[in-house]
Design an enzyme around this catalytic site. Structure first.
Site, PDB file in Angstrom:
ATOM      1  N   GLY A 213      18.562 -32.680  37.974  1.00 29.23           N
ATOM      2  CA  GLY A 213      18.303 -33.703  38.419  1.00 29.23           C
ATOM      3  C   GLY A 213      19.293 -34.319  39.463  1.00 29.23           C
ATOM      4  O   GLY A 213      19.169 -35.444  40.159  1.00 29.23           O
ATOM      5  N   GLU A 241      20.622 -26.875  33.921  1.00 23.98           N
ATOM      6  CA  GLU A 241      19.393 -26.729  34.341  1.00 23.98           C
ATOM      7  C   GLU A 241      18.975 -27.295  35.642  1.00 23.98           C
ATOM      8  O   GLU A 241      18.039 -28.115  35.861  1.00 23.98           O
ATOM      9  CB  GLU A 241      18.335 -27.183  33.319  1.00 23.98           C
ATOM     10  CG  GLU A 241      18.525 -26.707  31.842  1.00 23.98           C
ATOM     11  CD  GLU A 241      17.666 -27.712  31.053  1.00 23.98           C
ATOM     12  OE1 GLU A 241      16.858 -28.635  31.423  1.00 23.98           O
ATOM     13  OE2 GLU A 241      17.734 -27.593  29.920  1.00 23.98           O
ATOM     14  N   ARG A 279       5.025 -34.667  47.172  1.00 22.95           N
ATOM     15  CA  ARG A 279       6.168 -35.341  46.970  1.00 22.95           C
ATOM     16  C   ARG A 279       6.106 -36.946  47.659  1.00 22.95           C
ATOM     17  O   ARG A 279       6.384 -37.834  46.904  1.00 22.95           O
ATOM     18  CB  ARG A 279       7.486 -34.944  47.040  1.00 22.95           C
ATOM     19  CG  ARG A 279       7.796 -33.638  46.304  1.00 22.95           C
ATOM     20  CD  ARG A 279       9.198 -33.039  46.352  1.00 22.95           C
ATOM     21  NE  ARG A 279       9.985 -33.865  45.819  1.00 22.95           N
ATOM     22  CZ  ARG A 279      10.994 -34.642  45.907  1.00 22.95           C
ATOM     23  NH1 ARG A 279      10.986 -34.662  47.394  1.00 22.95           N
ATOM     24  NH2 ARG A 279      11.705 -35.456  45.478  1.00 22.95           N
ATOM     25  N   CYS A 308      -8.988 -36.545  52.588  1.00 22.77           N
ATOM     26  CA  CYS A 308      -9.813 -37.702  52.697  1.00 22.77           C
ATOM     27  C   CYS A 308      -9.192 -38.593  51.859  1.00 22.77           C
ATOM     28  O   CYS A 308      -9.851 -39.126  50.744  1.00 22.77           O
ATOM     29  CB  CYS A 308     -11.020 -37.542  52.374  1.00 22.77           C
ATOM     30  SG  CYS A 308     -12.024 -36.155  53.211  1.00 22.77           S
ATOM     31  N   TYR A 337       9.486 -28.253  44.420  1.00 22.22           N
ATOM     32  CA  TYR A 337       8.116 -28.955  44.091  1.00 22.22           C
ATOM     33  C   TYR A 337       7.278 -29.117  45.443  1.00 22.22           C
ATOM     34  O   TYR A 337       6.383 -30.069  45.538  1.00 22.22           O
ATOM     35  CB  TYR A 337       8.640 -30.302  43.517  1.00 22.22           C
ATOM     36  CG  TYR A 337       9.445 -30.377  42.381  1.00 22.22           C
ATOM     37  CD1 TYR A 337       9.117 -29.760  40.923  1.00 22.22           C
ATOM     38  CD2 TYR A 337      10.884 -30.445  42.520  1.00 22.22           C
ATOM     39  CE1 TYR A 337       9.844 -29.763  40.037  1.00 22.22           C
ATOM     40  CE2 TYR A 337      11.845 -30.497  41.756  1.00 22.22           C
ATOM     41  CZ  TYR A 337      11.431 -30.121  40.366  1.00 22.22           C
ATOM     42  OH  TYR A 337      12.002 -29.904  39.368  1.00 22.22           O
TER      43      TYR A 337
END
Ligand SMILES: Cc1ncc(COP(=O)(O)O)c(C=O)c1O
Length: 378
Positions: A213, A241, A279, A308, A337
């Site tokens: 994070g 992690e 994102r 659209c 991501y």
């Protein structure tokens, strides 16, 4: 980011949209993590980017993997990652994930008390704790807040550790991951302080896993210092992690200008959008945008994709020299991501991914063709 010349060459050779990765930047990010967290075990959160070529590079450097789906476990198995380097995580694991984790000898991250009875016999496990804090990130990314679905409460954690032991599992210790793209590193300190409150009830544990994070410009040494101190309080080995931190800067999304329009705002329309990088739409994320063309006249533009959907914007209020059809834009910090969350919405083919190894380009994922998308329907 790679040089403009290299990016132009890649776009011409492989077409756009295109994800380009720089192996040197991936290696540099890993080196920063290994230095700051020296002595800790590193499990890359595969969700950030599961491309086999990137995983292979990380595995060769001794990195393990945190997996949250049957598909991620299958990738790890395909690469022959040993069980000691695998974590099986997720708030709603399937029977298949328990079975695969047991077959591979992975460690499970228990997300709720009920899982104690679902784990395969004799499993190794950590208990995920939710410190219930205000986290400085988008709501969808905050996993350590009271309202999030993750982990057990601080009050529940000691009993879950006891239940694991009573059921014959190996209760290795505790896990805390408070969210992604966290802006204020004090959030980590606050989470570790809350965890320390557990020490009296749990006694020492073997492992403290503090998740990932970290922001891309975070003071890793500062976070590592706090994490190490937290692990020492429990007499525990430190596990981490990282996901986004390892791969985000290595990746750039290349997209070409399709055209412009000046209506309520100035729109620069490009050939990538929410299907290639969600994102900005999902988390309000601001990715740095660099035009690879020049010009004296500048203006402020919104970068809009082909979908659209009104929310299909890659960036807002970007100052650009007047865009012309065919101009190339480089969207940075797209290695995490980006491809991982890309979709076939609108039957759009997912773009190719290419890796610059310092000498040449390697195609690490071919561009899809429309028939690849509908193949499973035949
Ligand atoms: C449990 C867990 N660990 C690690 C990560 C990696 O987070 P990030 O990519 O922000 O480093 C995530 C992602 O949300 C996660 O859910």
């Amino acid at each position: 980011m790679l040089s403009a010349d290299l990016l132009q060459t890649a776009a011409e050779r492989f077409g756009t949209p295109l994800y380009v990765y720089d192996s040197a930047e991936l290696d540099a990010a890993l080196a920063r993590v290994q230095t700051a967290f020296a002595g800790a075990r590193i499990f890359y959160a595969m969700k950030a980017n599961p491309n086999l070529h990137l995983l292979r590079r990380l595995a060769a450097a001794g990195v393990g993997f945190e997996c949250v789906s049957p598909g991620e476990l299958a990738r790890a198995e395909h690469l022959g990652v040993p069980g000691g380097r695998l974590l099986v995580n997720g708030p709603a694991k399937s029977d298949g994930e328990y079975a695969a984790g047991a077959r591979l000898g992975a460690t499970f991250i228990v997300d709720r008390a009920e899982e104690v009875g679902l784990l395969p016999p004799g499993s190794r496990a950590l208990v995920r704790v939710n410190p219930a804090l205000a986290i400085s990130t988008h709501d969808h990314l905050a996993t350590g807040s009271k309202a999030s679905k993750f982990g057990v409460t601080l009050e529940q954690a000691p009993a879950v550790l006891d239940a694991l032991r009573a059921a014959g599992h190996e209760a290795l210790g505790l896990h805390v991951h408070i969210g992604s793209a966290i802006r204020d590193a004090h959030d980590f300190t606050a989470a570790f302080e809350r965890l320390a409150e557990l020490r009296a009830a749990t006694g020492n544990v073997q492992v403290l896993d503090v998740g990932g994070g970290w922001g891309l410009d975070a003071d890793l040494h500062g976070i590592a210092h706090e994490a190490r101190a937290a692990a020492e309080r429990f007499g525990a080995e430190l596990w981490v992690e990282p996901g986004r931190y390892l791969v985000a800067n290595a990746g750039t999304l290349l997209t070409r200008v399709v055209g412009t329009k000046r209506t309520g705002r100035n729109f620069c329309l490009v050939d990538a959008g929410m299907t290639e990088l969600i994102r900005p739409m999902m988390y309000g994320a601001a990715h740095p945008v660099t035009p690879l063309w020049e010009g004296d006249q500048t203006d402020v533009w919104d970068i809009a994709g082909p979908a659209c959907e009104s929310g299909d914007l890659l960036a807002r209020d970007v100052t650009l020299p007047t865009p012309e059809r065919g101009g190339l834009l480089a969207i940075a910090e797209a290695g995490a991501y980006g491809a991982a969350m890309s979709s076939n919405y609108l039957s759009r083919s997912r773009p190719a991914e290419v890796l610059w190894d310092g000498r040449d380009w390697q195609v690490i994922r071919r561009c899809e063709a429309p028939q690849h998308i509908w193949q499973a329907e035949l």
